[in-house]
Design a protein around this motif. Structure first.
Motif, PDB file in Angstrom:
ATOM      1  N   HIS A   1      -5.545   0.273   6.547  1.00 45.30           N
ATOM      2  CA  HIS A   1      -5.558   0.236   7.386  1.00 45.30           C
ATOM      3  C   HIS A   1      -5.933  -0.693   8.689  1.00 45.30           C
TER       4      HIS A   1
ATOM      5  N   ASP B   1       2.447   3.097   3.444  1.00 49.25           N
ATOM      6  CA  ASP B   1       2.073   4.323   2.876  1.00 49.25           C
ATOM      7  C   ASP B   1       2.069   5.194   2.992  1.00 49.25           C
TER       8      ASP B   1
ATOM      9  N   HIS C   1       2.328   5.187  -1.496  1.00 52.16           N
ATOM     10  CA  HIS C   1       2.040   6.781  -2.594  1.00 52.16           C
ATOM     11  C   HIS C   1       3.002   7.208  -2.930  1.00 52.16           C
TER      12      HIS C   1
ATOM     13  N   HIS D   1       1.212  -1.540   0.289  1.00 51.58           N
ATOM     14  CA  HIS D   1       0.079  -0.318  -0.241  1.00 51.58           C
ATOM     15  C   HIS D   1       0.719   1.041  -0.108  1.00 51.58           C
TER      16      HIS D   1
ATOM     17  N   HIS E   1      -9.078   2.584   1.341  1.00 52.80           N
ATOM     18  CA  HIS E   1      -8.504   2.151   2.597  1.00 52.80           C
ATOM     19  C   HIS E   1     -10.127   2.253   3.595  1.00 52.80           C
TER      20      HIS E   1
HETATM   21 ZN   LIG Z   1      -2.733   5.396   2.014  1.00 56.58          ZN
END
Ligand SMILES: [Zn+2]
Length: 462
Positions: free
Chosen positions: A266, A316, A72, A70, A229
């Motif tokens: 999460h 993340d 970004h 996961h 998410h």
């Molecule tokens: Zn995220």
């Protein structure tokens, strides 16, 4: 005996194949032909291989490339800007309001620097959901990473959430979903199969139920997985409870979205009923150990693992050091359970390699060093003061090594990092292209009231 010609021989003083039983091999090697592993284990007798190229050697540890299920990559623009008030308003007041002001070509520059950062940290595979995924895909194609990528789909105005305005705008959601579908059609299977697409519904409260259902239908039609998410914030949990009378994961299950091709990030505030919904549907879990302590709340990893939910580690946003992630997870779990054996080093390494590969549905191809699998690995320089004396235990890597110790990486049999530097990406050019943009971003952050920028009077920026 005839020598076998191979493309690459990676020699290891200590080899961590992360195969069944999580063994450590003292004096190991990985023999690679094309993009596949021929042999991974104890060094074969001299004369077995005739390699076109060699990596590693004495003073080097070799393990599967880290899988980041996961991420970004381009989110680095917010580094240091949402950290002190992360759980309260900085995400809504600053990040969500600024994202829409960043141009596509700026996301492209940020994605490239994010890729360089991932590569340098020993990450070889990412699962990314963000804006302008086509630019990230182009950067991934160039730099040699492996990736699954999704466009960020939502139907609210993220910039209005800080006012409490959660109006769902169906046309906005449909347009973003169309862009996400077009992205998958263009990029799924690209770069010799290194790039895969997903449909990325941003979160349970930023997509109306109809959009979640439409997105599920498109993912199924395209034959790709999804990325979402969920149970990330108290506000989200309250809104879903008020609107649907259940938890966020129960809600995703009830819309028909959850399945074994969905990566859920999460689960920080997930109830038992939420976790049961994840388990029942076979959905998979991306656990991000570095971001949770910063936000003051740690997900119930024990309850998740004990249900048998496939779980992997991820970074993340903004920090991309898998070694730091493993340490944060172990420290958090040991504190929460008041038990020094709560999460052991071998398991932490497994969760950031095989575990995360399984979350992405790639465990048959990557995540461990075994004959027949894709050759994705990292070489760690263990000849360093902070790693001495290196006895070879899992803890030597998981508690003492750092991202900066990663010397080389191989993806699909191709060397993509060497001497600690990306081979296929012009990092100096990428950094130089980013620099002129920083003053405008700083100005925008200041205008949004970020408390974390340099105030007036700074000698260099006035
Ligand atoms: Zn995220």
């Amino acid at each position: 005996m005839r020598m076998r010609e191979i493309d690459l021989l990676v020699e290891a003083e200590f080899l961590y194949p992360v195969s069944e039983g999580n063994p450590i091999v003292h004096g190991g090697e990985v023999a690679i032909a094309g993009d596949r592993i021929l042999h991974a284990g104890p060094a074969m007798p001299a004369g077995t291989w005739r390699p076109a190229r060699r990596l590693g050697g004495r003073g080097r540890a070799v393990l599967p490339g880290f899988v980041n299920c996961h991420s970004h990559a381009a989110s680095i623009v917010f580094r240091s800007q949402t950290d002190d008030r992360a759980a309260k308003s900085a995400l809504f007041d600053v990040a969500f309001r600024m994202e829409k002001d960043i141009a596509d070509e700026e996301w492209a520059l940020l994605a490239e620097v994010g890729c360089a950062d991932m590569l340098r940290a020993g990450i070889t595979t990412i699962n990314d959901i963000w804006y302008a995924p086509w630019h990230l895909a182009a950067a991934v194609e160039r730099c040699g990473l492996r990736a699954q990528i999704a466009h960020k789909v939502f139907d609210v105005r993220l910039e209005e959430l800080h006012r409490g305005d959660w109006t769902h705008l169906a046309a906005r959601g449909e347009a973003r979903l169309r862009d996400g579908v077009d992205f998958v059609a263009r990029w799924h299977g690209a770069a010799g199969g290194r790039i895969g697409g997903r449909i990325g519904t941003h979160a349970t409260d930023t997509c109306a139920p109809g959009l979640l259902r439409d997105a599920r239908a498109e993912a199924t039609r395209l034959g790709v997985g999804m990325h979402v998410h969920a149970a990330q914030s108290a506000g989200e949990v309250e809104r879903i409870l008020a609107a649907h009378g259940c938890g966020p994961l129960e809600h995703l299950r009830d819309t028909g979205m959850l399945a074994d091709d969905v990566v859920v990030a999460h689960l920080t505030l997930a109830t038992d009923a939420d976790l049961d919904a994840v388990r029942e549907t076979g959905a998979r879990y991306a656990h991000c150990p570095t971001i949770y302590p910063r936000r003051g709340r740690y997900p119930r990893l024990d309850a998740i693992l004990s249900r048998g939910i496939p779980t992997g580690f991820a970074t993340d946003w903004m920090q991309n050091d898998p070694f730091e992630g493993m340490r944060n997870a172990m420290n958090a779990m040991r504190l929460l359970r008041a038990d020094p054996a709560a999460l052991e080093c071998a398991e932490a390494i497994r969760l950031h390699t095989m575990g995360a590969a399984r979350v992405m549905g790639l465990d048959a191809e990557i995540g461990s060093l075994e004959p027949g699998k894709k050759a994705d690995l990292v070489v760690v320089d263990i000849d360093r003061p902070h790693l001495q004396p290196y006895y070879g235990a899992h803890a030597a890597l998981a508690f003492y090594a750092r991202a900066g110790d990663v010397e080389a990486s191989v993806v699909d049999g191709r060397v993509v990092l060497e001497g600690g530097r990306p081979v296929l990406l012009d990092e100096a050019r990428a950094l130089a292209a980013l620099a002129p943009r920083i003053p405008a971003w700083r100005g925008r952050l200041e205008a949004l009231g970020s408390r974390a920028v340099f105030g007036p009077g700074c000698a260099c920026c006035g």
